[in-house]
Design a protein around this motif. Structure first.
Motif, mmCIF file in Angstrom:
data_model
loop_
_atom_site.group_PDB
_atom_site.id
_atom_site.type_symbol
_atom_site.label_atom_id
_atom_site.label_comp_id
_atom_site.label_asym_id
_atom_site.label_seq_id
_atom_site.Cartn_x
_atom_site.Cartn_y
_atom_site.Cartn_z
ATOM 1 N N GLY A 104 -3.513 8.253 -1.469
ATOM 2 C CA GLY A 104 -2.370 9.152 -1.457
ATOM 3 C C GLY A 104 -3.038 10.732 -1.704
ATOM 4 O O GLY A 104 -2.161 11.647 -1.495
ATOM 5 N N SER A 105 -3.674 10.531 -2.824
ATOM 6 C CA SER A 105 -4.181 11.903 -3.437
ATOM 7 C C SER A 105 -4.804 12.733 -2.039
ATOM 8 O O SER A 105 -4.696 13.964 -1.968
ATOM 9 C CB SER A 105 -5.407 11.731 -4.434
ATOM 10 N N ALA A 106 -5.547 12.200 -1.162
ATOM 11 C CA ALA A 106 -6.171 12.841 -0.185
ATOM 12 C C ALA A 106 -4.931 13.429 0.792
ATOM 13 O O ALA A 106 -5.374 14.713 1.351
ATOM 14 C CB ALA A 106 -6.940 11.843 0.801
ATOM 15 N N VAL A 107 -4.029 12.745 1.097
ATOM 16 C CA VAL A 107 -2.931 13.312 1.785
ATOM 17 C C VAL A 107 -2.158 14.401 1.028
ATOM 18 O O VAL A 107 -1.915 15.538 1.377
ATOM 19 C CB VAL A 107 -1.818 12.063 2.127
ATOM 20 N N SER A 160 -4.305 -0.722 -6.266
ATOM 21 C CA SER A 160 -3.692 0.372 -7.024
ATOM 22 C C SER A 160 -4.672 1.727 -6.775
ATOM 23 O O SER A 160 -4.286 2.692 -6.508
ATOM 24 C CB SER A 160 -3.410 0.217 -8.196
ATOM 25 N N ALA A 161 -6.025 1.347 -7.242
ATOM 26 C CA ALA A 161 -6.918 2.581 -7.324
ATOM 27 C C ALA A 161 -6.979 2.975 -5.811
ATOM 28 O O ALA A 161 -7.078 4.466 -5.501
ATOM 29 C CB ALA A 161 -8.184 2.038 -7.652
ATOM 30 N N LEU A 162 -7.001 2.147 -4.750
ATOM 31 C CA LEU A 162 -7.332 2.533 -3.499
ATOM 32 C C LEU A 162 -6.038 3.239 -2.920
ATOM 33 O O LEU A 162 -6.116 4.444 -2.168
ATOM 34 C CB LEU A 162 -7.421 1.456 -2.452
ATOM 35 N N ALA A 204 4.689 9.806 -1.830
ATOM 36 C CA ALA A 204 5.213 8.956 -2.750
ATOM 37 C C ALA A 204 4.940 7.609 -2.799
ATOM 38 O O ALA A 204 4.799 6.875 -3.889
ATOM 39 C CB ALA A 204 6.660 9.211 -2.691
ATOM 40 N N VAL A 205 4.970 6.978 -1.559
ATOM 41 C CA VAL A 205 4.636 5.620 -1.372
ATOM 42 C C VAL A 205 3.191 5.100 -1.808
ATOM 43 O O VAL A 205 2.683 4.548 -2.464
ATOM 44 C CB VAL A 205 4.898 5.100 -0.038
ATOM 45 N N LEU A 206 2.226 6.160 -1.346
ATOM 46 C CA LEU A 206 0.888 5.852 -1.644
ATOM 47 C C LEU A 206 0.436 6.033 -3.057
ATOM 48 O O LEU A 206 -0.397 5.390 -3.679
ATOM 49 C CB LEU A 206 -0.115 6.555 -0.676
ATOM 50 N N SER A 207 0.821 7.157 -3.587
ATOM 51 C CA SER A 207 0.374 7.663 -4.755
ATOM 52 C C SER A 207 1.169 7.333 -6.064
ATOM 53 O O SER A 207 0.776 7.508 -7.182
ATOM 54 C CB SER A 207 0.193 9.188 -4.960
ATOM 55 N N SER A 208 2.474 6.815 -5.976
ATOM 56 C CA SER A 208 3.276 6.335 -7.006
ATOM 57 C C SER A 208 4.064 5.147 -6.866
ATOM 58 O O SER A 208 3.613 4.100 -7.579
ATOM 59 C CB SER A 208 4.463 7.415 -7.129
#
Length: 317
Positions: free
Chosen positions: A59-62, A52-54, A246-250
């Motif tokens: 996702g935040s980088a994107v 989850s952290a990774l 959305a997929v990566l960060s949520s």
């Protein structure tokens, strides 16, 4: 990223998270007598938190690339609306047959999700990411101490806080009051997120409760995003990147955390959240070519040691 007294509420609901772990888990690992999950289930839950952290930090980088296009609130709206659409389509949760307490847990989680993300994105729009994550993490660290009520938990929390401080200290000279306020408020809502995520996981099968909560979070954030970004949200490139965020960060990290909270005590989970700035540092190194300094490597070692200690301590609780 508070409503009422989230820390006190967390202390009351920590047993509920443990009780939820007595049910069969998604990974098929059964619990030990007394409701404590088996070693394999616990290890799997820790792996979920790491994943989850990774996912969240990459996702935040994107998401950072979208700020010039749609603004902070616009990116939050895209992220949560896409996440809600995806999870509701995949999970297809039932809308009937739920009690008022069930809906209260879902509504609390949805409001916490929408508010937490909106506040945090406002923070990183004003202060460096490392400093924002450091300040935000104060909420879960306080929760870990209050919910556990053990002296050793305080030691692990302080060790994690020391590591997190070292990771974010390089950006503290660039802080402004608004950014600090948003980050601290996001930390308060992070506590609410952990509490309501635990309750929702205990009341709903699979990820149904999270899917419903994501829909509520989208309703909370969408009006602000439309006001902030307007027609920029309809740009094809922005929409495509928003779906990826959305997929990566949520979608992925929140689902992993929901299942992890069914296997880990709330106090342990809260300390494991200290892995978030570690993941952010790694994402910065791999994606943004931000080199790690010796002090940052020491900080990572401190956070990992604290997280491992928290997991080991929780085996005796």
């Amino acid at each position: 990223m508070t409503t009422g007294d989230p820390v006190t509420g967390a202390a009351r609901t920590a047993p509920s998270a443990s009780a939820a772990s007595t049910a069969p888990t998604a990974g098929g690992a059964g619990p030990l007598p007394g409701g404590a999950p088996g070693g394999r289930a616990r290890l799997g839950a820790v792996g979920m938190v790491i994943g989850s952290a990774l996912s969240l930090q990459f996702g935040s980088a994107v998401a950072a690339t979208l700020f010039p296009r749609a603004g902070a609130l616009g990116v939050v709206a895209l992220r949560l609306v896409f996440s809600a659409a995806l999870m509701l389509a995949v999970c297809r949760p039932r809308l009937r047959g739920h009690s008022r307490a069930d809906w209260a847990a879902v509504a609390g989680l949805g409001i916490a999700l929408g508010t937490m993300n909106s506040l945090f994105y406002q923070a990183i729009d004003r202060i460096p990411l490392g400093a924002a994550v450091t300040l935000e993490l104060l909420g879960p660290l306080v929760l870990s101490v209050v919910a556990s009520r053990r002296l050793l938990s305080l030691v692990w929390a302080l060790l994690a806080l020391a590591g997190v401080y070292l990771l974010g200290s390089s950006g503290f000279d660039e802080l402004n009051f608004a950014g600090v306020g948003f980050a601290l408020a996001a930390g308060g809502m992070w506590v609410a997120y952990i509490v309501f995520n635990s309750r929702t996981g205990a009341r709903f099968p699979k990820a149904d409760g999270l899917a419903l909560a994501m829909g509520i979070a989208a309703l909370v954030s969408a009006p602000l995003g439309i006001l902030d970004a307007g027609g920029a949200l309809l740009d094809p490139v922005t929409l495509g990147l928003g779906a990826a965020v959305a997929v990566l960060s949520s979608g992925l990290p929140y689902t992993l955390e929901l299942f992890a909270l069914r296997r880990l005590p709330a106090a342990t989970f809260a300390v494991l959240m200290s892995l978030m700035p570690v993941a952010a540092t790694l994402a910065g190194f791999l994606v943004l070519d931000q080199r790690l300094k010796p002090l940052e490597l020491v900080a990572i070692a401190l956070v990992i040691a604290a997280s491992a200690g928290a997991v080991r301590t929780s085996r005796t609780t």
